[in-house]
Design a protein around this motif. Sequence first.
Motif, PDB file in Angstrom:
ATOM      1  N   ALA A   1       0.840  -1.203   0.000  1.00 25.66           N
ATOM      2  CA  ALA A   1       0.000   0.000   0.000  1.00 25.66           C
ATOM      3  C   ALA A   1       0.874   1.252   0.000  1.00 25.66           C
ATOM      4  O   ALA A   1       0.666   2.181  -0.791  1.00 25.66           O
ATOM      5  CB  ALA A   1      -0.941  -0.003   1.195  1.00 25.66           C
TER       6      ALA A   1
ATOM      7  N   ARG B   1       1.914 -14.672  -8.257  1.00 25.30           N
ATOM      8  CA  ARG B   1       1.065 -15.035  -7.104  1.00 25.30           C
ATOM      9  C   ARG B   1       0.910 -16.554  -7.099  1.00 25.30           C
ATOM     10  O   ARG B   1      -0.155 -17.106  -7.298  1.00 25.30           O
ATOM     11  CB  ARG B   1      -0.289 -14.336  -7.176  1.00 25.30           C
ATOM     12  CG  ARG B   1      -1.112 -14.506  -5.900  1.00 25.30           C
ATOM     13  CD  ARG B   1      -2.335 -13.600  -5.874  1.00 25.30           C
ATOM     14  NE  ARG B   1      -3.061 -13.759  -4.643  1.00 25.30           N
ATOM     15  CZ  ARG B   1      -4.180 -14.483  -4.499  1.00 25.30           C
ATOM     16  NH1 ARG B   1      -4.705 -15.093  -5.553  1.00 25.30           N
ATOM     17  NH2 ARG B   1      -4.770 -14.594  -3.340  1.00 25.30           N
TER      18      ARG B   1
ATOM     19  N   ALA C   1      -1.220 -10.083  -2.727  1.00 22.83           N
ATOM     20  CA  ALA C   1      -2.651 -10.283  -2.520  1.00 22.83           C
ATOM     21  C   ALA C   1      -3.333 -10.585  -3.856  1.00 22.83           C
ATOM     22  O   ALA C   1      -2.707 -10.565  -4.919  1.00 22.83           O
ATOM     23  CB  ALA C   1      -3.264  -9.039  -1.880  1.00 22.83           C
ATOM     24  N   GLU C   2      -4.636 -10.851  -3.787  1.00 21.11           N
ATOM     25  CA  GLU C   2      -5.390 -11.062  -5.009  1.00 21.11           C
ATOM     26  C   GLU C   2      -5.579  -9.730  -5.730  1.00 21.11           C
ATOM     27  O   GLU C   2      -5.447  -8.652  -5.147  1.00 21.11           O
ATOM     28  CB  GLU C   2      -6.749 -11.707  -4.712  1.00 21.11           C
ATOM     29  CG  GLU C   2      -7.744 -10.818  -3.995  1.00 21.11           C
ATOM     30  CD  GLU C   2      -7.545 -10.739  -2.496  1.00 21.11           C
ATOM     31  OE1 GLU C   2      -8.410 -10.136  -1.823  1.00 21.11           O
ATOM     32  OE2 GLU C   2      -6.545 -11.290  -1.991  1.00 21.11           O
TER      33      GLU C   2
ATOM     34  N   ALA D   1      -8.144  -8.128  -6.733  1.00 21.46           N
ATOM     35  CA  ALA D   1      -9.190  -7.241  -6.215  1.00 21.46           C
ATOM     36  C   ALA D   1      -8.683  -6.389  -5.064  1.00 21.46           C
ATOM     37  O   ALA D   1      -9.115  -5.244  -4.888  1.00 21.46           O
ATOM     38  CB  ALA D   1     -10.404  -8.060  -5.770  1.00 21.46           C
ATOM     39  N   ALA D   2      -7.760  -6.923  -4.276  1.00 18.92           N
ATOM     40  CA  ALA D   2      -7.220  -6.151  -3.151  1.00 18.92           C
ATOM     41  C   ALA D   2      -6.456  -4.933  -3.661  1.00 18.92           C
ATOM     42  O   ALA D   2      -6.560  -3.841  -3.089  1.00 18.92           O
ATOM     43  CB  ALA D   2      -6.310  -7.032  -2.303  1.00 18.92           C
ATOM     44  N   TYR D   3      -5.697  -5.085  -4.738  1.00 22.84           N
ATOM     45  CA  TYR D   3      -4.969  -3.943  -5.288  1.00 22.84           C
ATOM     46  C   TYR D   3      -5.919  -2.940  -5.928  1.00 22.84           C
ATOM     47  O   TYR D   3      -5.684  -1.725  -5.862  1.00 22.84           O
ATOM     48  CB  TYR D   3      -3.909  -4.425  -6.275  1.00 22.84           C
ATOM     49  CG  TYR D   3      -2.830  -5.214  -5.578  1.00 22.84           C
ATOM     50  CD1 TYR D   3      -1.900  -4.578  -4.756  1.00 22.84           C
ATOM     51  CD2 TYR D   3      -2.759  -6.597  -5.686  1.00 22.84           C
ATOM     52  CE1 TYR D   3      -0.930  -5.295  -4.081  1.00 22.84           C
ATOM     53  CE2 TYR D   3      -1.795  -7.321  -5.015  1.00 22.84           C
ATOM     54  CZ  TYR D   3      -0.883  -6.676  -4.212  1.00 22.84           C
ATOM     55  OH  TYR D   3       0.071  -7.384  -3.525  1.00 22.84           O
TER      56      TYR D   3
ATOM     57  N   ARG E   1      -8.857  -2.229  -4.824  1.00 24.17           N
ATOM     58  CA  ARG E   1      -9.419  -1.451  -3.706  1.00 24.17           C
ATOM     59  C   ARG E   1      -8.396  -0.474  -3.137  1.00 24.17           C
ATOM     60  O   ARG E   1      -8.713   0.698  -2.865  1.00 24.17           O
ATOM     61  CB  ARG E   1      -9.907  -2.406  -2.606  1.00 24.17           C
ATOM     62  CG  ARG E   1     -11.169  -3.171  -2.940  1.00 24.17           C
ATOM     63  CD  ARG E   1     -11.721  -3.874  -1.722  1.00 24.17           C
ATOM     64  NE  ARG E   1     -10.817  -4.917  -1.239  1.00 24.17           N
ATOM     65  CZ  ARG E   1     -10.865  -6.192  -1.636  1.00 24.17           C
ATOM     66  NH1 ARG E   1     -11.762  -6.567  -2.550  1.00 24.17           N
ATOM     67  NH2 ARG E   1     -10.030  -7.087  -1.157  1.00 24.17           N
ATOM     68  N   ILE E   2      -7.176  -0.937  -2.945  1.00 28.03           N
ATOM     69  CA  ILE E   2      -6.133  -0.087  -2.351  1.00 28.03           C
ATOM     70  C   ILE E   2      -5.830   1.121  -3.230  1.00 28.03           C
ATOM     71  O   ILE E   2      -5.647   2.240  -2.745  1.00 28.03           O
ATOM     72  CB  ILE E   2      -4.849  -0.913  -2.123  1.00 28.03           C
ATOM     73  CG1 ILE E   2      -5.056  -1.955  -1.018  1.00 28.03           C
ATOM     74  CG2 ILE E   2      -3.676  -0.010  -1.771  1.00 28.03           C
ATOM     75  CD1 ILE E   2      -3.915  -2.947  -0.913  1.00 28.03           C
TER      76      ILE E   2
END
Length: 242
Positions: free
Chosen positions: A96, A118, A150-151, A153-155, A157-158
């Motif tokens: 992040a 990943r 992370a997956e 989707a996590a990136y 969102r971040i």
Amino acid sequence: MRLRPALDLLAQVPELPEGGVVDLGCGNGAVAGALRMRFPRATLTGVDSSPAMLDEARVPGLYDRLIEADAATWTPEAPVALIFSNALCHWLPDHAGLFARLASALGPGGTLAVQMPRQFAAPSHALMREIAARCFPDRFDFSGWVPPVAEAAAYARILAPLGTVSAWETSYVQRLDPAADGHPVRRFTEATALRPFAAKLDGDELAAFLTEYETALDLAYPAAPDGSVLFPFTRVFFTLTV
């Protein structure tokens, strides 16, 4: 096949404003030719922490500038149009904070493009942790281990507050050729994921570790009659345009 993820990422980079292009974690310059072809008029800078890799990257003469620096802390002297990072950032902590800092180094309309493996839950990588923790518990403890990537989707969102994000995952099914010495998957991982394990083991310990690892790989990735194996490998991608 090793270059394909970088090319797939590059294909998703939008048109850029005026400004430099940075190959962050350039290694030996494997992606330099593709970056130069896509952005022929941009100043191309390669950044890597390894002097040996930079020496190799210097040979083709594709970079305008090469910088020895730690990608975890490096910042360009002036805003750039593209920071392109292929298979580097999984080695770096605090994604992040890292990606927010890199995004802040872009000029208006600039893009941060990142590709990371990943594969950490796949047998090729999970077996290393399982065998190391069982055979050498004094040196390997993964009880609090968290995957470094992370997956997708996590990136998404971040990074959403920072600009326009496109994030995705791709699983590449690679055919690994037969290896004269060892399982093809072990030969694939030995230059990357296996290195931190090998660094903590002496010669006899490493030989025992690799014997167990190869036996487990034979079951997880059975060989075809010609000795080749099919090896799915997952990677996470994103582009962030500010």
